[in-house]
Design a protein around this motif. Structure first.
Motif, PDB file in Angstrom:
ATOM      1  N   ALA A  92      -0.442  44.740 -20.293  1.00  8.35           N
ATOM      2  CA  ALA A  92      -0.234  46.065 -19.708  1.00  8.35           C
ATOM      3  C   ALA A  92       0.993  46.735 -20.305  1.00  8.35           C
ATOM      4  CB  ALA A  92      -0.093  45.948 -18.192  1.00  8.35           C
ATOM      5  N   GLU A  93       2.067  45.977 -20.462  1.00  9.83           N
ATOM      6  CA  GLU A  93       3.311  46.537 -20.989  1.00  9.83           C
ATOM      7  C   GLU A  93       3.141  46.989 -22.440  1.00  9.83           C
ATOM      8  OE1 GLU A  93       7.372  47.539 -20.187  1.00  9.83           O
ATOM      9  OE2 GLU A  93       5.685  46.931 -18.909  1.00  9.83           O
ATOM     10  N   ARG A  94       2.339  46.278 -23.195  1.00 10.29           N
ATOM     11  CA  ARG A  94       2.130  46.624 -24.612  1.00 10.29           C
ATOM     12  C   ARG A  94       1.008  47.630 -24.811  1.00 10.29           C
ATOM     13  NH1 ARG A  94       5.243  45.268 -28.476  1.00 10.29           N
ATOM     14  NH2 ARG A  94       6.841  43.784 -27.846  1.00 10.29           N
ATOM     15  N   GLY A  95       0.299  47.981 -23.735  1.00 11.01           N
ATOM     16  CA  GLY A  95      -0.753  48.979 -23.841  1.00 11.01           C
ATOM     17  C   GLY A  95      -2.070  48.454 -24.369  1.00 11.01           C
ATOM     18  N   TYR A  96      -2.244  47.136 -24.360  1.00 11.76           N
ATOM     19  CA  TYR A  96      -3.525  46.572 -24.801  1.00 11.76           C
ATOM     20  C   TYR A  96      -4.614  46.854 -23.777  1.00 11.76           C
ATOM     21  CZ  TYR A  96      -0.424  43.781 -27.832  1.00 11.76           C
ATOM     22  OH  TYR A  96       0.528  43.358 -28.725  1.00 11.76           O
ATOM     23  N   VAL A  97      -4.214  46.863 -22.507  1.00 12.21           N
ATOM     24  CA  VAL A  97      -5.092  47.249 -21.406  1.00 12.21           C
ATOM     25  C   VAL A  97      -4.279  48.171 -20.499  1.00 12.21           C
ATOM     26  CG1 VAL A  97      -6.492  45.148 -21.460  1.00 12.21           C
ATOM     27  CG2 VAL A  97      -4.437  45.228 -20.031  1.00 12.21           C
ATOM     28  N   SER A  98      -4.948  48.899 -19.655  1.00 16.00           N
ATOM     29  CA  SER A  98      -4.215  49.769 -18.735  1.00 16.00           C
ATOM     30  C   SER A  98      -3.520  48.941 -17.669  1.00 16.00           C
ATOM     31  CB  SER A  98      -5.170  50.767 -18.073  1.00 16.00           C
ATOM     32  OG  SER A  98      -6.035  50.093 -17.167  1.00 16.00           O
ATOM     33  N   ARG A  99      -2.443  49.483 -17.131  1.00 17.07           N
ATOM     34  CA  ARG A  99      -1.753  48.804 -16.039  1.00 17.07           C
ATOM     35  C   ARG A  99      -2.696  48.619 -14.851  1.00 17.07           C
ATOM     36  NH1 ARG A  99       3.919  48.224 -14.539  1.00 17.07           N
ATOM     37  NH2 ARG A  99       4.085  47.822 -12.288  1.00 17.07           N
ATOM     38  N   GLU A 100      -3.530  49.610 -14.614  1.00 14.83           N
ATOM     39  CA  GLU A 100      -4.457  49.538 -13.485  1.00 14.83           C
ATOM     40  C   GLU A 100      -5.448  48.393 -13.662  1.00 14.83           C
ATOM     41  OE1 GLU A 100      -2.399  53.210 -13.657  1.00 14.83           O
ATOM     42  OE2 GLU A 100      -3.681  52.285 -15.204  1.00 14.83           O
ATOM     43  N   ALA A 101      -5.976  48.242 -14.888  1.00 15.80           N
ATOM     44  CA  ALA A 101      -6.924  47.155 -15.137  1.00 15.80           C
ATOM     45  C   ALA A 101      -6.249  45.798 -14.990  1.00 15.80           C
ATOM     46  CB  ALA A 101      -7.530  47.299 -16.532  1.00 15.80           C
ATOM     47  N   ALA A 102      -5.030  45.684 -15.512  1.00 13.93           N
ATOM     48  CA  ALA A 102      -4.293  44.418 -15.400  1.00 13.93           C
ATOM     49  C   ALA A 102      -3.971  44.110 -13.943  1.00 13.93           C
ATOM     50  CB  ALA A 102      -3.013  44.489 -16.221  1.00 13.93           C
ATOM     51  N   ALA A 103      -3.615  45.142 -13.183  1.00 14.89           N
ATOM     52  CA  ALA A 103      -3.281  44.933 -11.775  1.00 14.89           C
ATOM     53  C   ALA A 103      -4.511  44.488 -10.981  1.00 14.89           C
ATOM     54  CB  ALA A 103      -2.700  46.207 -11.175  1.00 14.89           C
ATOM     55  N   LEU A 104      -5.640  45.112 -11.221  1.00 20.61           N
ATOM     56  CA  LEU A 104      -6.865  44.726 -10.507  1.00 20.61           C
ATOM     57  C   LEU A 104      -7.243  43.282 -10.825  1.00 20.61           C
ATOM     58  CD1 LEU A 104      -9.018  47.960 -10.851  1.00 20.61           C
ATOM     59  CD2 LEU A 104      -8.204  46.943  -8.715  1.00 20.61           C
ATOM     60  N   ARG A 105      -7.163  42.931 -12.098  1.00 14.86           N
ATOM     61  CA  ARG A 105      -7.507  41.561 -12.487  1.00 14.86           C
ATOM     62  C   ARG A 105      -6.539  40.566 -11.840  1.00 14.86           C
ATOM     63  NH1 ARG A 105      -9.780  39.254 -17.876  1.00 14.86           N
ATOM     64  NH2 ARG A 105     -10.881  41.237 -17.925  1.00 14.86           N
ATOM     65  N   THR A 106      -5.266  40.911 -11.809  1.00 16.86           N
ATOM     66  CA  THR A 106      -4.257  40.028 -11.215  1.00 16.86           C
ATOM     67  C   THR A 106      -4.467  39.894  -9.711  1.00 16.86           C
ATOM     68  OG1 THR A 106      -2.660  40.641 -12.933  1.00 16.86           O
ATOM     69  CG2 THR A 106      -1.782  39.683 -10.903  1.00 16.86           C
ATOM     70  N   ARG A 107      -4.710  41.022  -9.040  1.00 16.88           N
ATOM     71  CA  ARG A 107      -4.948  40.995  -7.584  1.00 16.88           C
ATOM     72  C   ARG A 107      -6.139  40.127  -7.245  1.00 16.88           C
ATOM     73  NH1 ARG A 107      -7.380  45.067  -4.470  1.00 16.88           N
ATOM     74  NH2 ARG A 107      -9.027  44.931  -6.048  1.00 16.88           N
ATOM     75  N   ASP A 108      -7.225  40.303  -7.988  1.00 15.55           N
ATOM     76  CA  ASP A 108      -8.431  39.530  -7.716  1.00 15.55           C
ATOM     77  C   ASP A 108      -8.202  38.042  -7.971  1.00 15.55           C
ATOM     78  OD1 ASP A 108      -9.620  41.913  -7.119  1.00 15.55           O
ATOM     79  OD2 ASP A 108     -10.788  42.045  -8.964  1.00 15.55           O
TER      80      ASP A 108
END
Length: 497
Positions: A92-108
């Protein structure tokens, strides 16, 4: 700043250390011959992206089961899942994926492990007393066969969970849930249950040991081994002492992990340091904790810190490679690195290399120190990759050299395969762990999650200090270090609330 770090990493490391803790004595080493800064930066970015992609594409999104190895499908590793959680924030920090996508994956992911079944049964559970089993089945995420409930592998998972807790700090529902889930998972762990000579572990009752045990089995109880002496177990104790619910006391550190440190102190290839021959023991805890300039009692007495200790261990390995006392193929000051990894074959004195009968191993904890040498000609990229921040002037050039020398056979869409052995040219062996070429030697079939993770995280710590900066904000990390007795450096600057 990145360009400066790449051009003169050693000078900047020394200057940074001096600001943190002037009493720490640093060693210097002759840098490797490297390409210009733009080539180093391009390689660093390419390796970061490929290794991140490994975790993003191979980790099961339904049950968050990071593979122990890939493409061979065996079982999931709870430690590899901790590295995957760390990878999501880096991506997310490097912009490879969106912060939102990384957050959803992490939450799940965290929701899966919070809700996964826990209990004393021998099957059908993911863990017990807040700890998790070392390996989990792909089918349902429960215990794989009869593996142990692992204190250190649980700790590596928690490293990723607590990184996520501090990284995802925005005021929205998903990131708030990440913080809450990480906190609940951490608070559930009963560290005091796993401490030797407490109520839960009196049955074995090793004399004078207050250490944390390595594991537990429903069928037979506690492992006979404890986390005592210099090894990857530092983070186990930091989190165990920091626990708001089930902490252990300082005796766990003083009479457990640290009580035999003097026995591990020695000199190898001119570098005096705490020794542990596989480099993973010098790397894993450092993924999530910045040990620069902070010291416990033992390191204050020695005049260095654990970061410098890992630097010396790294440089001593490189010196061994340059010397190449056993005359293995390709070893040099540019091609080196030994830690736990896959290998070509299990054999004993059956194969001649350079006119001498040699032994080879499959998966083993390779490494070199004055205490012992475990080396069968297998070169392991995560040895240099997991040590990048300790000695970037020699580790990054080593990885670049491996990429050029061994090419696409070794460096793939997911970064480096686990290991290569140029000396093992015995095609007739029919190695099941990799491909053997009669001239080029053996290369592993797989990438391993616990070896990919340190490459990604430690490259990022070198480039931006993201994981270290984030974890300095985590109150559990600070609490654990201070309860052990660490002082100095960032612990005393007031930057962490």
């Amino acid at each position: 700043m990145k360009t400066l770090r790449l051009l003169a990493p050693l000078a900047i490391a020394l200057a940074t250390s001096a600001c943190l803790q002037p009493a720490v004595e640093r060693v210097t080493a002759k840098p490797a011959d490297v390409a210009d800064a733009s080539e180093v930066e391009a390689f660093s970015e390419d390796l970061t992206l490929r290794t991140f992609t490994y975790f993003w594409e191979t980790t099961d999104t339904e049950r968050c089961l990071a593979p122990d190895r890939w493409p061979t499908r065996t079982f999931s590793s709870i430690a590899a899942t901790g590295f995957a959680l760390t990878a999501y924030g880096i991506g997310a920090e490097r912009g490879y994926v969106s912060r939102e996508a990384a957050a959803l994956r992490t939450r799940d992911c965290l929701a899966v492990y919070w809700n996964a079944p826990q209990g004393p049964e021998a099957s059908g559970t993911t863990g017990y007393k807040g700890f998790f089993y070392h390996f989990l089945k792909y089918e349902d995420g429960t215990r794989y066969k009869t593996v142990e409930l692992s204190t250190v592998d649980t700790t590596l998972f928690l490293g990723g969970a607590l990184f996520a807790q501090s990284y995802f700090d925005r005021d929205n529902a998903v990131e708030a849930e990440i913080r809450e889930l990480a906190e609940k998972i951490y608070r559930r762990v009963e560290w005091d249950w796993a401490q030797r000579n407490t109520t839960g572990t009196e049955a074995i009752n090793l004399a004078n040991s207050h250490a944390i045990t390595m594991g537990w089995y429903p069928e037979k109880g506690w492992e006979k081994a404890d986390w005592v002496g210099y090894n990857e177990g530092m983070l186990v104790y930091v989190l165990a002492l920091a626990s708001p619910t089930h902490p252990v006391g300082k005796d766990a550190w003083d009479k457990g992990w640290a009580r035999k440190l003097e026995e591990d102190w020695g000199t190898y290839y001119g570098y005096e340091h705490l020794q542990f021959e596989p480099l993973f023991g010098h790397q894993y805890s450092h993924v999530w904790i910045d040990f620069r300039g902070i010291q416990d009692d033992f390191m204050r007495e020695k005049g260095i810190d654990y970061f410098e200790n890992s630097r010396r261990a790294t440089l001593s390995q490189r010196a061994y490679g340059a010397d190449n006392p056993n005359n293995w193929k390709d070893y040099s000051a540019d091609i080196w690195g030994w830690t736990a990894s896959d290998g070509p074959a299990g054999s004993s004195g059956e194969y001649a290399v350079n006119g001498k009968l040699r032994d080879f191993m499959t998966y083993s904890a390779r490494g070199v120190s004055s205490l012992r040498v475990v080396d069968d000609g297998t070169i392991v990229p995560t040895a240099a990759g997991g040590s990048i921040p300790f000695a970037p002037e020699v580790t990054i050039p080593a990885l670049m050299k491996m990429k050029v020398k061994y090419g696409d056979r070794f460096y793939t869409d997911y970064g480096f395969k686990d290991a290569i052995n140029p000396s093992f040219t015995f095609v007739e062996e029919g190695s099941t762990t990799g491909e053997t070429h009669p001239v080029k030697g053996w290369v592993a079939n797989d990438h391993l999650g616990i070896d990919q993770g340190p490459i990604l995280a430690m490259m990022e710590n070198h480039r931006s200090e993201l994981v270290w900066d984030t974890m300095r904000k985590n109150p559990h990390i600070r609490r654990g270090l201070e309860r052990i007795g660490f002082t100095g450096g960032w612990l005393e600057t007031g930057q962490v609330e």
